[in-house]
Design a protein around this motif. Structure first.
Motif, short mmCIF file in Angstrom:
data_model
loop_
_atom_site.label_atom_id
_atom_site.label_comp_id
_atom_site.label_asym_id
_atom_site.label_seq_id
_atom_site.Cartn_x
_atom_site.Cartn_y
_atom_site.Cartn_z
N UNK A 34 -16.84 -44.40 -33.99
CA UNK A 34 -15.80 -44.20 -32.99
C UNK A 34 -16.30 -44.59 -31.60
N UNK A 35 -17.58 -44.34 -31.34
CA UNK A 35 -18.14 -44.67 -30.03
C UNK A 35 -18.08 -46.18 -29.78
N UNK A 36 -18.53 -46.96 -30.77
CA UNK A 36 -18.49 -48.42 -30.61
C UNK A 36 -17.05 -48.90 -30.52
N UNK A 37 -16.19 -48.36 -31.38
CA UNK A 37 -14.79 -48.76 -31.39
C UNK A 37 -14.14 -48.48 -30.04
N UNK A 38 -14.40 -47.31 -29.48
CA UNK A 38 -13.80 -46.91 -28.21
C UNK A 38 -14.35 -47.76 -27.06
N UNK A 39 -15.66 -47.98 -27.05
CA UNK A 39 -16.27 -48.77 -25.97
C UNK A 39 -15.80 -50.22 -26.03
N UNK A 40 -15.70 -50.79 -27.24
CA UNK A 40 -15.21 -52.16 -27.38
C UNK A 40 -13.76 -52.27 -26.93
N UNK A 41 -12.96 -51.25 -27.19
CA UNK A 41 -11.55 -51.26 -26.81
C UNK A 41 -11.38 -51.05 -25.31
N UNK A 42 -12.14 -50.13 -24.71
CA UNK A 42 -11.95 -49.76 -23.31
C UNK A 42 -12.65 -50.70 -22.34
N UNK A 43 -13.78 -51.27 -22.75
CA UNK A 43 -14.57 -52.07 -21.83
C UNK A 43 -14.53 -53.54 -22.23
N UNK A 44 -15.57 -54.04 -22.87
CA UNK A 44 -15.60 -55.46 -23.25
C UNK A 44 -16.54 -55.64 -24.42
N UNK A 45 -16.48 -56.85 -25.00
CA UNK A 45 -17.39 -57.15 -26.11
C UNK A 45 -18.84 -57.14 -25.64
#
Length: 489
Positions: A227-238
């Motif tokens: 969830x952490x990676x999913x959330x960071x990728x969604x909220x910030x950038x690749x």
């Protein structure tokens, strides 16, 4: 051979396997970091979220069910094998169909083909799960090592070649697929177990009755770990997701090296004495003391030396991941404690309690994320530390109920190692900035690491840590047995 000797030898083989494979993986990761950019790792991180979920669906807890069965017949193993293949086909089918939805979620069309090609690893691994479980039951980790090391070497070579040729993220996908294919093929080549063309519905129901709760627990764990990676990728950038994922990958290389080597061996070994609570508690105490003795200094010193490590081995574009890695390492300190306490539930067959604890922890993760996500990646990582510390309490509570191993006893067993490792790592962390101002980063890394490691070992010996004494006693026992054998010859 006694259970303790057989377990210790199994740990050594498994540790050697992990050391060589993780060492190769570390080398390949560092080489790829020079050839690829954070965005490539970010794309892989997005894909792996869903590949890991599909892999959990493929396993469905049957591997854990097989490992804890007191007696296992050929019909039972064959039933689990064909069930895993069926679950693997189903999981890949769902993954293939959902690829466009995953791409739409991230607004990243390249993910469609990445998910569909990368997902083939789920099908390959469905042929390996039960073969690996049978080797684990026999504590035959030598065969696992013989199969795993060539897979790591070949896949690493493929990844570096693809990265050098400019294939970007496909170098990482190629590494994953090649490792799975080579390791699975060699495990079948050297493994002695073969399935029979038979399926027992009654056996499947019995295994799945235990396994499905483990599957749901793992699914929850997979969802929330990713969830952490999913959330960071969604909220910030690749790119930000790539930095986060890269730091997490470095942390996992260390923590899996130490924890997995012990856990893979001790679960089947301890399952064989599950009916003897006195022996079980004694064994768990020894395992906890040894595991924290190794893991606490490894994780805390990795945090302390993160900056000179990155300056020495990686291009400057990865320096932004240093604070991520440091906070991840601090959170990982609690990992062996929670893992071992949850292992008690598995050995005792209490998958219902295991699932309940996973649900409680996931509620806690959601509550902490709801507070931290607005404040950036660093706040999210501090929240991980809070979750790790708070989660330990309910995990340890049931160890007291099931094997009479209370939190107070556990504190007495792990606090000495934690305090000593914290003191050594804290001193190192404080000294590193001053040393970097006068010495090159490679010199700081080597000198600080050697001095800190030597200080920890010498002080733990002087303080007569239990883990040190266990290791010394085991070595003396092995030397005595060898002398007796030579005399007999």
């Amino acid at each position: 051979m006694s259970l303790s000797n057989k377990t210790a030898i199994g740990i050594l083989w498994n540790f050697s396997d992990q050391l060589l494979r993780r060492g190769m993986a570390s080398l390949v990761t560092l080489l790829l970091a020079r050839l690829l950019v954070p965005e490539d790792f970010g794309l892989l991180a997005m894909v792996l979220v869903f590949l890991t979920i599909a892999s959990a669906m493929m396993d469905s807890g049957l591997q854990q069910a097989i490992l804890r069965m007191p007696t296992l017949g050929p019909r039972d193993a064959s039933t689990a094998f064909f069930s895993n293949i069926a679950f693997g086909v189903l999981a890949y089918g769902l993954l293939y169909a959902s690829a466009p939805l995953i791409a739409d979620f991230y607004a990243e069309p390249r993910l469609i083909v990445l998910v569909r090609i990368g997902g083939i690893v789920v099908l390959i691994n469905s042929f390996e799960v039960i073969q690996g479980a049978m080797l684990n039951r026999a504590l035959d980790f030598r065969t696992r090592m013989k199969a795993g090391i060539p897979g790591s070497v070949v896949s690493g070579g493929v990844a570096v070649l693809l990265g050098w040729l400019g294939f970007g993220v496909w170098a990482l996908v190629g590494q994953m697929l090649t490792a799975a294919l080579v390791t699975t093929a060699l495990m079948w080549w050297w493994g002695s177990w073969r399935p029979r063309l038979e399926f027992d519905v009654v056996s499947f129901k019995a295994m799945f009755r235990f396994g499905y709760k483990m599957f749901l627990s793992r699914m929850l764990d997979v969802l929330f770990v990713n969830l952490y990676v999913l959330l960071i990728a969604k909220l910030f950038s690749a790119s930000v997701a790539g930095l986060f994922f890269f730091a997490e990958r470095l942390k996992e290389l260390v923590i899996n090296q130490l924890v997995t080597a012990v856990q893979n061996v001790t679960f089947p070994a301890l399952a064989s004495i599950q009916a003897d609570p006195v022996r079980l508690k004694s064994a768990y105490r020894q395992i906890l003391q040894v595991m924290v003795y190794l893991l606490f200094p490894a994780m805390l010193l990795l945090a302390a030396l993160a900056e000179p490590l990155f300056l020495t081995l990686l291009p400057s574009r990865w320096l932004a991941a240093v604070p991520y890695l440091q906070l991840m390492c601090i959170a990982a300190v609690m990992y062996p404690l929670s893992t071992l306490n949850l292992n008690v539930l598995k050995v005792k067959g209490r998958s219902d309690l295991f699932l309940g604890l996973e649900i409680v922890k996931k509620v806690l993760i959601c509550a902490v994320l709801a507070v931290t996500w607005r404040h950036g990646v660093m706040a999210i990582l501090i929240g991980q530390i809070v979750v790790a510390v708070v989660s330990y309490i309910p995990n340890a509570w049931f160890s007291r109920e099931l094997i009479n191993y209370s939190i107070r006893e556990q504190l007495a067993d792990f606090l000495p190692a934690l305090l000593l490792a914290s003191a050594v790592a804290g001193t190192t962390w404080w000294a590193v900035p001053a040393l970097l101002a006068i010495w090159p980063a490679p010199v700081v890394l080597v000198v600080s690491g050697l001095l800190a490691g030597a200080a920890y070992l010498l002080l733990s010996c002087w303080l007569r840590f239990a883990a040190w004494q266990y290791g010394a006693g085991w070595i003396q026992e092995r030397l005595s047995q060898r002398k007796v054998g030579n005399t007999a010859c």
